[in-house]
Design a protein around this motif. Sequence first.
Motif, PDB file in Angstrom:
ATOM      1  N   VAL A 124       0.835  -1.207   0.000  1.00 32.85           N
ATOM      2  CA  VAL A 124       0.000   0.000   0.000  1.00 32.85           C
ATOM      3  C   VAL A 124       0.870   1.258   0.000  1.00 32.85           C
ATOM      4  N   ASN A 125       1.678   1.394  -1.042  1.00 28.90           N
ATOM      5  CA  ASN A 125       2.459   2.586  -1.302  1.00 28.90           C
ATOM      6  C   ASN A 125       2.365   2.901  -2.792  1.00 28.90           C
ATOM      7  N   ARG A 126       3.336   3.604  -3.333  1.00 22.05           N
ATOM      8  CA  ARG A 126       3.327   3.963  -4.745  1.00 22.05           C
ATOM      9  C   ARG A 126       4.633   3.561  -5.420  1.00 22.05           C
ATOM     10  N   PHE A 127       5.194   2.453  -4.973  1.00 22.29           N
ATOM     11  CA  PHE A 127       6.455   1.994  -5.559  1.00 22.29           C
ATOM     12  C   PHE A 127       6.236   1.582  -7.013  1.00 22.29           C
ATOM     13  N   THR A 128       7.237   1.853  -7.823  1.00 20.29           N
ATOM     14  CA  THR A 128       7.171   1.541  -9.251  1.00 20.29           C
ATOM     15  C   THR A 128       8.391   0.717  -9.650  1.00 20.29           C
ATOM     16  N   GLY A 129       8.394   0.313 -10.928  1.00 20.32           N
ATOM     17  CA  GLY A 129       9.530  -0.441 -11.450  1.00 20.32           C
ATOM     18  C   GLY A 129       9.470  -1.908 -11.094  1.00 20.32           C
ATOM     19  N   PRO A 130      10.445  -2.668 -11.517  1.00 20.66           N
ATOM     20  CA  PRO A 130      10.456  -4.114 -11.255  1.00 20.66           C
ATOM     21  C   PRO A 130      10.871  -4.431  -9.827  1.00 20.66           C
ATOM     22  N   ILE A 131      10.554  -5.641  -9.404  1.00 21.09           N
ATOM     23  CA  ILE A 131      11.099  -6.132  -8.141  1.00 21.09           C
ATOM     24  C   ILE A 131      12.599  -6.326  -8.350  1.00 21.09           C
ATOM     25  N   PRO A 132      13.454  -5.674  -7.568  1.00 17.49           N
ATOM     26  CA  PRO A 132      14.896  -5.754  -7.832  1.00 17.49           C
ATOM     27  C   PRO A 132      15.432  -7.166  -7.661  1.00 17.49           C
ATOM     28  N   SER A 133      16.324  -7.544  -8.564  1.00 17.49           N
ATOM     29  CA  SER A 133      16.898  -8.895  -8.497  1.00 17.49           C
ATOM     30  C   SER A 133      17.724  -9.081  -7.228  1.00 17.49           C
ATOM     31  N   GLU A 134      18.195  -7.961  -6.644  1.00 18.80           N
ATOM     32  CA  GLU A 134      19.010  -8.055  -5.423  1.00 18.80           C
ATOM     33  C   GLU A 134      18.234  -8.647  -4.256  1.00 18.80           C
ATOM     34  N   ILE A 135      16.906  -8.685  -4.374  1.00 21.21           N
ATOM     35  CA  ILE A 135      16.094  -9.222  -3.288  1.00 21.21           C
ATOM     36  C   ILE A 135      16.391 -10.707  -3.064  1.00 21.21           C
ATOM     37  N   GLY A 136      16.944 -11.332  -4.074  1.00 23.01           N
ATOM     38  CA  GLY A 136      17.302 -12.747  -3.950  1.00 23.01           C
ATOM     39  C   GLY A 136      18.419 -13.005  -2.967  1.00 23.01           C
ATOM     40  N   ASN A 137      19.113 -11.938  -2.537  1.00 21.40           N
ATOM     41  CA  ASN A 137      20.185 -12.101  -1.553  1.00 21.40           C
ATOM     42  C   ASN A 137      19.664 -12.167  -0.122  1.00 21.40           C
ATOM     43  N   LEU A 138      18.385 -11.913   0.069  1.00 17.17           N
ATOM     44  CA  LEU A 138      17.801 -11.905   1.412  1.00 17.17           C
ATOM     45  C   LEU A 138      17.387 -13.320   1.801  1.00 17.17           C
ATOM     46  N   THR A 139      18.344 -14.155   2.000  1.00 17.14           N
ATOM     47  CA  THR A 139      18.073 -15.584   2.210  1.00 17.14           C
ATOM     48  C   THR A 139      17.428 -15.877   3.562  1.00 17.14           C
ATOM     49  N   MET A 140      17.431 -14.911   4.480  1.00 20.51           N
ATOM     50  CA  MET A 140      16.785 -15.106   5.778  1.00 20.51           C
ATOM     51  C   MET A 140      15.333 -14.634   5.765  1.00 20.51           C
ATOM     52  N   LEU A 141      14.881 -14.071   4.636  1.00 23.02           N
ATOM     53  CA  LEU A 141      13.543 -13.478   4.565  1.00 23.02           C
ATOM     54  C   LEU A 141      12.453 -14.525   4.771  1.00 23.02           C
ATOM     55  N   ALA A 198      13.805 -18.024  -6.025  1.00 24.06           N
ATOM     56  CA  ALA A 198      14.187 -19.395  -5.684  1.00 24.06           C
ATOM     57  C   ALA A 198      15.221 -19.429  -4.567  1.00 24.06           C
ATOM     58  N   ASN A 199      15.943 -18.303  -4.364  1.00 22.73           N
ATOM     59  CA  ASN A 199      16.962 -18.232  -3.310  1.00 22.73           C
ATOM     60  C   ASN A 199      16.365 -17.978  -1.930  1.00 22.73           C
ATOM     61  N   LEU A 200      15.090 -17.593  -1.884  1.00 21.98           N
ATOM     62  CA  LEU A 200      14.458 -17.241  -0.611  1.00 21.98           C
ATOM     63  C   LEU A 200      13.983 -18.510   0.089  1.00 21.98           C
ATOM     64  N   VAL A 201      14.918 -19.253   0.584  1.00 21.82           N
ATOM     65  CA  VAL A 201      14.648 -20.610   1.075  1.00 21.82           C
ATOM     66  C   VAL A 201      13.890 -20.631   2.401  1.00 21.82           C
ATOM     67  N   ASN A 202      13.777 -19.475   3.072  1.00 21.14           N
ATOM     68  CA  ASN A 202      13.050 -19.426   4.347  1.00 21.14           C
ATOM     69  C   ASN A 202      11.706 -18.716   4.229  1.00 21.14           C
ATOM     70  N   LEU A 203      11.337 -18.297   3.021  1.00 19.80           N
ATOM     71  CA  LEU A 203      10.099 -17.539   2.828  1.00 19.80           C
ATOM     72  C   LEU A 203       8.875 -18.430   3.037  1.00 19.80           C
ATOM     73  N   TRP A 204       7.962 -17.988   3.911  1.00 19.56           N
ATOM     74  CA  TRP A 204       6.726 -18.751   4.114  1.00 19.56           C
ATOM     75  C   TRP A 204       5.489 -17.939   3.731  1.00 19.56           C
ATOM     76  N   TYR A 205       5.621 -16.604   3.612  1.00 22.72           N
ATOM     77  CA  TYR A 205       4.470 -15.739   3.336  1.00 22.72           C
ATOM     78  C   TYR A 205       4.844 -14.790   2.213  1.00 22.72           C
ATOM     79  N   LEU A 206       4.068 -14.839   1.106  1.00 20.36           N
ATOM     80  CA  LEU A 206       4.325 -13.990  -0.055  1.00 20.36           C
ATOM     81  C   LEU A 206       3.041 -13.269  -0.442  1.00 20.36           C
TER      82      LEU A 206
END
Length: 497
Positions: free
Chosen positions: A255-272, A291-299
């Motif tokens: 619920v903001n006004r962010f634009t552009g693509p989801i940055p590929s750098e987000i894949g480095n957040l392996t604890m997310l 695929a690198n977000l191996v701890n993600l349970w909620y998207l």
Amino acid sequence: MDRTTLFHIFAAFLFLYNFPTCLSRTSPNITTDQSALLALKSSIALPPDHILATNWTTTNPSSVCDWVGITCGKLHHRVAALDLPNMGLIGTIPPHLGNLSFLVRLNINNNSFYGDLPTELANIHRLQYFSVRLNNFGGHIPKWFGAFPKLERLNVENNSFSGSIPQDFGNLQSLKILNMQFNQFSGSIPRTIFNMSSLEALALTGNSLSGNLPTDVCNCLPNIKFIYLSINELEGQIPPWLQECSKLQVLSLSVNRFTGPIPSEIGNLTMLKELHLSHNSLEGEIPSVFANLVNLWYLALQSAGLTGLIPSLLFNMSSLEEIYLPENNFSRSLPRNICPRPLLRVLAIARNKLSGNIPTEVGNCTALRVIDLQENNFTEYGQEGLVSTNCDVYSFGILMMEVFTRKKPTDEMFTSDLSLSHWVSEALVNGVTQAMDSRLIRKEDEHFFAEVSCVSSIFELALNCTAESPENRINIKDALALLQKIRLQFLAKLSEN
């Protein structure tokens, strides 16, 4: 006699003249603290039977250190902690509280204090913990908070503070938790905050903050675990420096006004563990780095402006339990590996442009509790009973429970033997207040019994919405009609009184 000698004689005379006065002055002590606390008591409207009215008195034979909510330090025997949460207190904070010069902890959560924070509180330089969440304070947040070198937790959530967040907050190099959610702050988030090396949680959801997040941050928040910036007016692209927040577990930018693509750098957040990007104006596809977000349970990517295919990698992520993708522009068919493991509990992909058959593999999702595929172009919607139109009413029931209990189905207290629904069901038998959010209703409320009755009816409706078998659930239209009836009955009870 020279002028120097005369000066020293005159100075000695002045010292001797004032010496008795100096001896008569006393440094701050426990009596000073007692006076400050009694000033606080006098600024609060207390009923005669309130515990502070009977306990905080000079006739009480106990020491100030034994008063309710007070803890003293062992070394200096001065008031070190003031803890008065959930006590139904209504009043203001007097300037005298700034005389508690040894105070380390102040906690007055969930009361009804109002007005400004007095400038005299700036004298409490030893403060480490300051929490006034769930009150009615207003005005600008004081800049002097930035001069507290030992402050570790600052929590002003759910008040009415306004204005901008001071740049001085960036000086709080010991701060671990900054919680300013659900106020009326505006302007941009100070760049200095994103360089605070000690910060573990940044919570600014529910304000009117605007502008871009800074793009030139170095050594970003190396210890940050939680970032909550949802429900604001932030814009621009999601900054790539987030990749440096290697300990991040929750990123909430919905619920903001962010634009552009989801940055590929987000894949480095392996604890997310949780990613909330819903209701923005993003573009492009879900990046393969997920695929690198191996701890993600909620998207949560609802109404985020995304396009392309729903990638099969989402269903290969062993930790993912809840997927929310409605109201995007995803097209073509669902991956056939939709449930290679039985952990998926929620799959919501309504209002997209998906087509083709619903994979029969969805039947392998034995843990699935909510599946919403509405308003797509599937050719076999509901084939073999795999998809029920009662999923919406199930979600509605869970939502009502979450609102009135302030618990999620994934809360730590719930196990295989105790679910949110079972907990609410038991509360209806043993006392509905056991499951209610304590912030909603208080025993001293004028309409307490009417409020409890209303919540009981809502809980009963929620349980009818979440029956284990879809065939036993109430129809969504009937549920909405019944909720309206509950509302009218509640209003009628209020008018009777």
